[in-house]
Enzyme design. Structure first.
Site: not given
Ligand SMILES: Cc1cc2nc3c(=O)[nH]c(=O)nc-3n(C[C@H](O)[C@H](O)[C@H](O)COP(=O)(O)OP(=O)(O)OC[C@H]3O[C@@H](n4cnc5c(N)ncnc54)[C@H](O)[C@@H]3O)c2cc1C
Length: 815
Positions: A503
């Site tokens: 989220e």
């Molecule tokens: C267990 C689990 C359940 C989930 N459930 C759902 C679900 O039901 N439906 C769904 O659609 N999604 C779901 N998600 C997805 C979740 O919402 C995303 O994983 C989350 O938004 C982060 O994306 P990412 O893991 O790809 O990280 P990335 O986008 O790769 O980010 C990596 C890091 O970079 C940082 N970052 C990225 N951009 C910036 C910026 N501009 N400035 C500063 N920092 C930045 C982030 O904070 C993070 O620390 C789930 C994820 C997990 C792990």
């Protein structure tokens, strides 16, 4: 000399008007009257004439808008147009979604505390309380987290049935559709309690009630969709998931590559207008068991079949597709931090869906991002803050008990100052999580969609959960490291990074969302100025910009004088909305709020669009806004509890902790401000005597820890939603019962210690041997012996950890 006196008098009058944030007209009249008095009664010196000159210039610009526009506003307007980065649709939608609530008052430098105190106290209805005390309690009793996580990697079938039958999946669905129609507070309380027992069960329950098909259908679904799906969701006949995230688009969810092309196709044997959708999603909670998939994709209409030939790119759109619809593929499971809740992938290639599967139908084509942002504001206020609170309440209760029961160096470990320090953080932050949980869920129940507050709550309550958990692990040491049926912390520790990531991952939430969006949304003028600067009609744009700009300048002048005045008087001149010991904290928070208003304006004015890229600066102001909010939740919670005397150390700790964090965030901001002169000047105005706040004292922290190791009302109240087992062989029940037995034997244990000091008892015996010696020597009677033996037996049981045969451990744990 008289000139200086007259100048100072006029400055004081002006500062008074600015401090009070008087309307311009009123301020002009008062300043004019002051000048007239000086003219009549005092020798008219250079000070008078200088003041008159300033007054005349201001009056000229105030009374002659055309002059003002030509000389100032138009130039600034054009400058703004050049320096402002163009706002894309995604950003615009995010900014427009949701409401500004109490955080707006905190941001603008003059919070009206009475408004806060008058918000209705959030409470559960009788029906909701009964659901927490009965159905939720029963469900917790059915859950064995070790079995769920390490043996089944799923909830047992009887738990799934219970969850569906008792309506856990339909808490937010209104009664007319067969749901519970619960408040956000009730939903949050159920999730909190469940998460203290089994995080995987809490996530399973939370997802259908949070951002997902249920919430989206309620707000945007067609009547037909609501009538069909909501009763089925409420009864657990449908299990929903919502799929937004793709491998290439996580945080940058607006960049999903998943596509839908409007076309005609066959559905139920008839040619139908629909969409051919292709998607590849991962991390989707409940996907492996979902019967309906909420899907976000980008919609394109190259042939103008939706009726608008000029529009091809519609943007993000949400659909609800049965998982058995031809072409929908539910993929394999992920294993998120070894937890057992269902999470996995879903794919589809050129899957044809009819228009009726769009949430809200054809009218909502391209509205998906707004729908998601609005739903996120509510959902993010509830689920993850509840998970953070659960960690806090369980850690508080178990760590306090364990710290009494576990002895080293012949003392309960909670008596050591080092352990006490860790426990104090658990205690203070636990109070803070509950206060924030209740107030934030309460905002949703007031009908607010608190987008900035929800980001604050999500970020800080998951981070507080992580911090509390780390302290709890440290205090338990090996007892929390060795995994097995007896360990009630390790799985929560493993689960912690999930809340941090989902989220809106926390780094992004802190650096971009809280202040980045908060500043623009909460500021009384900036967003409207930006929108005016983007108008195509320059004359209209300049006119609107001019009126906003001059009110903005007045606001800035007011913040300057307020910050200076509150800093110089250590906030003694600020209003105290309540009597008693907490009054002074309102004054200090008013002061910090005023510093934030001034600092934000200077930062935005000098850095402009660059502030967005200066994420670390923005994050520090995010911390300021957050701590102001979190402190105010504690003050509100204390008042809503009718100011129990026992809570006072907790409130004081939270205020001192929060004010110290606020100050540190400001100092870091000023020290790292690119323009050193501006940074230093701001620091001097904000903190004219240097640093004003220090961390909570050791003495205060000792007060916080005492109730953790006592069987008292405060301990019960602070951990009221922590589920604790009822039997001596239960993972948490054994610790609770041992704690009570050790306390019951306290007086007799004291007798033994005295006897040891008097050398009547041998020091080098085990506790059990010493009890025997004490009875032999007549130091204790049979009844006392029983108390001591019971306590020691329970104590020795609590400190045990699990061990397994090598064959059991290699691979998955087996019986
Ligand atoms: C267990 C689990 C359940 C989930 N459930 C759902 C679900 O039901 N439906 C769904 O659609 N999604 C779901 N998600 C997805 C979740 O919402 C995303 O994983 C989350 O938004 C982060 O994306 P990412 O893991 O790809 O990280 P990335 O986008 O790769 O980010 C990596 C890091 O970079 C940082 N970052 C990225 N951009 C910036 C910026 N501009 N400035 C500063 N920092 C930045 C982030 O904070 C993070 O620390 C789930 C994820 C997990 C792990």
């Amino acid at each position: 000399m008289i000139g200086l006196v007259e100048l100072l008098i006029m400055l004081a009058v002006m500062a008074f008007c600015a401090y009070q944030r008087m309307a311009m007209k009123k301020a002009m009249v008062i300043n004019g009257a002051a000048l007239a008095v000086l003219l009549v009664f005092v020798d008219n010196s250079w000070g008078f004439f200088l003041s008159l000159l300033v007054y005349a210039v201001v009056a000229l610009f105030y009374l002659l808008p055309d002059l003002r526009i030509d000389w100032i506003s138009r130039k600034l307007y054009r400058f703004m147009q050049q320096v402002l980065p163009p706002m894309n649709e995604t950003e615009k939608t995010a900014l427009e979604a949701g409401d500004v609530w109490w955080e707006g008052e905190l941001f603008r430098g003059k919070p009206d505390w009475r408004t806060l105190l008058e918000y209705k106290k959030p409470t559960l209805t009788e029906e909701e309380q009964s659901f927490v005390d009965n159905e939720t309690e029963e469900l917790c009793g059915m859950l064995d987290d070790w079995e769920v996580v390490h043996k089944r990697k799923d909830l047992p079938p009887e738990v799934w049935d219970f969850i569906k039958e008792k309506g856990f999946l339909g808490m937010i669905i209104p009664k007319e559709y067969g749901g519970k129609g619960f408040s956000a507070l009730a939903h949050s309380t159920v999730v909190t309690k469940l998460a203290t027992r089994c995080p995987s069960a809490a996530v399973t329950v939370m997802v259908p009630n949070s951002l997902g098909p249920g919430e989206l259908l309620l707000h945007y679904g067609t009547q037909e969709q609501k009538d069909h799906y909501l009763p089925r969701l409420a009864a657990g006949k449908e299990i929903p998931c919502f799929a937004l995230t793709s491998p290439v688009a996580g945080s940058d969810a607006g960049a999903i590559p998943d596509k839908g092309i409007v076309c005609k196709g066959e559905f139920n044997g008839e040619e139908t207008l629909g969409i051919r959708v292709t998607w590849n999603k991962r991390y989707i909670t409940l996907a492996p068991v979902a019967t309906i998939v909420g899907l976000a994709f980008k919609l394109y209409d190259p042939e103008g079949l939706l009726g608008n030939e000029d529009k091809e790119d519609y943007g993000i759109t949400c659909a609800l597709i049965p998982s058995d619809h031809p072409g929908v593929e539910i993929g394999r499971r992920h294993l998120p931090m070894n937890q057992a809740f269902m999470n996995g992938t879903t794919h589809g290639k050129d899957v044809f869906i009819p228009m009726s599967m769009l949430i809200g139908g054809k009218d909502y084509a391209g509205q998906g991002w707004r729908m998601l942002m609005e739903s996120l504001a509510a959902g993010r206020s509830i689920s993850l803050p509840a998970m953070g609170t659960a960690v806090a309440q369980l850690s508080y209760r178990m760590t306090g008990a364990y710290a009494l029961v576990r002895e080293q160096f012949k003392l309960p470990i909670g008596r050591f100052e080092g352990v006490e320090e860790a426990m104090a953080q658990i205690a203070g932050l636990t109070y803070r999580t509950e206060a924030s949980r209740v107030m934030t869920a309460g905002a949703v129940d007031m009908g607010v969609k608190p987008s900035v507050v929800s980001a604050i709550a999500k970020y800080h309550m998951t981070e507080m959960g992580r911090e509390i958990m780390n302290h709890a692990m440290d205090v338990h040491a090996g007892r929390a490291i060795i995994m097995g049926e007896r360990n009630y912390l390790a799985n929560g520790y493993m689960n912690q990074p999930i809340g941090i990531t989902v989220e809106g991952a926390n780094i992004l939430t802190r650096n971009l969302m809280i202040f980045g969006q908060g500043a623009i949304r909460c500021h009384p003028y900036v967003l409207r100025e930006m929108l005016a600067a983007q108008l195509d009609d320059e004359e209209e744009g300049v006119k609107r910009f001019d009126s906003l700009l001059f009110r903005h300048i007045g606001y800035g002048v007011s913040n300057f004088f307020r910050t200076l005045g509150l800093g110089l008087t250590a906030a003694k001149i600020a209003d105290k909305p309540v009597a008693g010991e907490t009054g002074k904290y309102y004054q200090q928070l008013t002061r910090m709020s005023s510093v934030l208003a001034l600092t934000s304006d200077v930062a935005m004015g000098t850095l402009g669009g660059d502030l967005k890229r200066k994420e670390r600066l923005s994050a520090r102001l995010a911390d300021v806004l957050s701590h102001l909010y979190l402190c105010s939740t504690v003050l509100k919670y204390y008042e809503d509890q009718d100011r129990p005397l026992s809570d006072l150390p907790y409130v004081k700790w939270n205020m001192e902790y929060g004010l110290y964090k606020l100050q540190e965030a400001f100092y870091d901001f000023y020290d790292n401000f690119p323009n050193k002169v501006v940074g230093k000047a701001l620091r001097l105005i904000a903190f004219p005597y240097g640093k004003s706040y220090s961390k909570p004292s050791d003495r205060l922290e000792r007060e916080l820890v005492k109730p953790m190791m006592k069987d008292c009302d405060l301990r019960d109240r602070i951990t009221q939603f922590a589920y604790v087992g009822k039997t001596e062989d239960d993972v948490t029940g054994r610790v609770e019962l041992a704690f009570k037995k050790v306390l019951a034997a306290d007086e007799v244990r004291y007798k033994l210690r005295k006897a040891m000091k008097a050398k009547e008892l041998d020091k080098n015996l085990t506790n059990m041997e010493r009890i025997e010696q004490a009875i032999e020597k007549g130091i204790i009677n049979e009844e006392e012996k029983q108390l001591l033996t019971d306590a020691e037996t329970a104590r020795l049981d609590v400190i045990q950890v699990d061990d397994y045969a090598h064959e059991q451990i290699s691979g998955v744990i087996s019986d």
